[in-house]
Design an enzyme around this catalytic site. Sequence first.
Site, short mmCIF file in Angstrom:
data_model
loop_
_atom_site.label_atom_id
_atom_site.label_comp_id
_atom_site.label_asym_id
_atom_site.label_seq_id
_atom_site.Cartn_x
_atom_site.Cartn_y
_atom_site.Cartn_z
N GLU A 70 -2.94 37.12 45.87
CA GLU A 70 -3.36 37.66 44.29
C GLU A 70 -3.19 36.53 44.27
O GLU A 70 -2.71 35.46 43.56
CB GLU A 70 -2.64 38.40 43.23
CG GLU A 70 -3.40 38.44 42.25
CD GLU A 70 -3.09 40.05 41.63
OE1 GLU A 70 -3.24 39.60 40.01
OE2 GLU A 70 -1.95 40.60 41.42
N LEU A 85 -5.33 49.38 32.00
CA LEU A 85 -4.37 49.56 32.81
C LEU A 85 -3.99 50.55 33.13
O LEU A 85 -4.20 51.95 33.76
CB LEU A 85 -3.82 48.12 33.89
CG LEU A 85 -5.22 47.15 34.91
CD1 LEU A 85 -3.80 46.48 35.43
CD2 LEU A 85 -5.50 48.14 35.69
N GLY A 86 -2.88 50.93 32.51
CA GLY A 86 -1.74 51.96 32.29
C GLY A 86 -0.64 51.56 33.25
O GLY A 86 -0.13 52.69 33.52
N ASN A 112 -8.11 30.51 36.47
CA ASN A 112 -8.28 30.11 35.35
C ASN A 112 -9.25 29.35 34.78
O ASN A 112 -9.47 27.82 35.27
CB ASN A 112 -7.29 30.31 34.82
CG ASN A 112 -5.93 30.88 34.55
OD1 ASN A 112 -6.07 31.84 33.88
ND2 ASN A 112 -4.84 30.87 35.22
N HIS A 159 2.49 41.95 46.86
CA HIS A 159 1.62 40.51 46.51
C HIS A 159 2.09 39.80 45.82
O HIS A 159 3.24 40.05 45.16
CB HIS A 159 0.14 40.99 45.89
CG HIS A 159 0.39 41.65 44.47
ND1 HIS A 159 -0.03 43.16 44.66
CD2 HIS A 159 0.61 41.63 43.72
CE1 HIS A 159 0.02 43.54 43.42
NE2 HIS A 159 0.70 42.75 42.54
N ARG A 169 -1.86 30.82 40.85
CA ARG A 169 -2.72 30.05 40.49
C ARG A 169 -3.34 29.04 41.02
O ARG A 169 -3.29 28.11 42.01
CB ARG A 169 -2.55 29.25 39.58
CG ARG A 169 -2.35 30.89 38.62
CD ARG A 169 -1.70 30.07 37.16
NE ARG A 169 -1.09 30.74 36.74
CZ ARG A 169 0.95 31.04 36.55
NH1 ARG A 169 1.08 30.60 37.32
NH2 ARG A 169 0.95 31.76 36.10
N GLU A 216 3.38 27.75 56.52
CA GLU A 216 3.95 27.55 57.86
C GLU A 216 3.14 28.12 58.69
O GLU A 216 3.11 30.06 58.60
CB GLU A 216 5.57 27.90 58.24
CG GLU A 216 6.45 27.85 59.25
CD GLU A 216 7.71 28.50 59.24
OE1 GLU A 216 8.60 28.27 60.06
OE2 GLU A 216 8.41 28.32 58.45
N HIS A 244 7.13 27.76 50.54
CA HIS A 244 5.83 27.90 51.67
C HIS A 244 5.47 29.69 51.80
O HIS A 244 6.62 30.19 51.36
CB HIS A 244 5.93 27.03 53.53
CG HIS A 244 6.64 27.04 53.81
ND1 HIS A 244 7.61 26.87 53.89
CD2 HIS A 244 6.81 28.60 54.53
CE1 HIS A 244 9.47 27.27 54.79
NE2 HIS A 244 8.59 28.68 54.87
#
EC number: 4.4.1.5
Length: 282
Positions: A71, A254-255, A75, A20, A24, A137, A89
């Site tokens: 992703e 998370l690990g 914030n 991914h 932001r 694009e 892009h």
Amino acid sequence: MAENADLVEWPKKDKRRFLHVVYRVGDLDRTIQFYTECFGMKVLRKRDVPEEKYSNAFLGFGPETSNFVVELTYNYGVSSYDIGTGFGHFAISTQDVSKMVEAVRAKGGNVTREPGPVKGGGSVIAFVKDPDGYTFELIQRGPTPEPLCQVMLRVGDLDRAVKFMEKALGMRLLRRIERPEYNTIGMMGYAEEYESIVLELTYNYGVTEYTKGNAYAQIAIGTDDVYKSAEVVKIVNQELGGKITREAGPLPGLGTKIVSFLDPDGWKQVLVDNEDFLKELE
């Protein structure tokens, strides 16, 4: 020395794939609505982390187990970001560019280049901007397993950047495009260009530095061995530049094992343990 030689070969043997791209946005719901209604993406998962004051949403055209996805990070309280001059892009392939452009226009999106053939070629393309100002694009192509097909970043030295992606990340140079009047482009990836996502590196003649802004974050790539991969990155950093920004190891809470680093142009990449990543999706 033999150990080093073995390490250097590791990225080519490793099971690498683009997972991914992280960036932001100033309003998560607004971006989700735009991507689903204009581009046809699906929301794959969302998470809210109030103690860290941020939310994430993962969107794409297929499951994260096989497809490249975006992703989005929101914030709390931050409504706008500086994209900078280095980010180029994202690209989406579609069977009907004009139809997608009309959907963007209908939702108040900004069309910066109307649909039409690419200069000196037959492909029909268009350029649009999302609500945060990220450029997409749109490329007219037949059906593909991976419609989210490019991330374009500008670099100050194409040969160095290509060498880094090959040596540190095990990518292949799929195509090199020379445009003598203004730039040279290197298409980097793990599979053929029309079947998967490619990283498009652009060198504009005479421009060696760009601003990074604070909007675009990083690309995540899967690996079977984060620790071994990190050692290779360190060797290549010494040769070509860049640096480790987070040593290999599990993420608190998370690990998931990761290593993050900057390439010689200052772009951040993250290598993520393949097994741990799949566990995250369960």
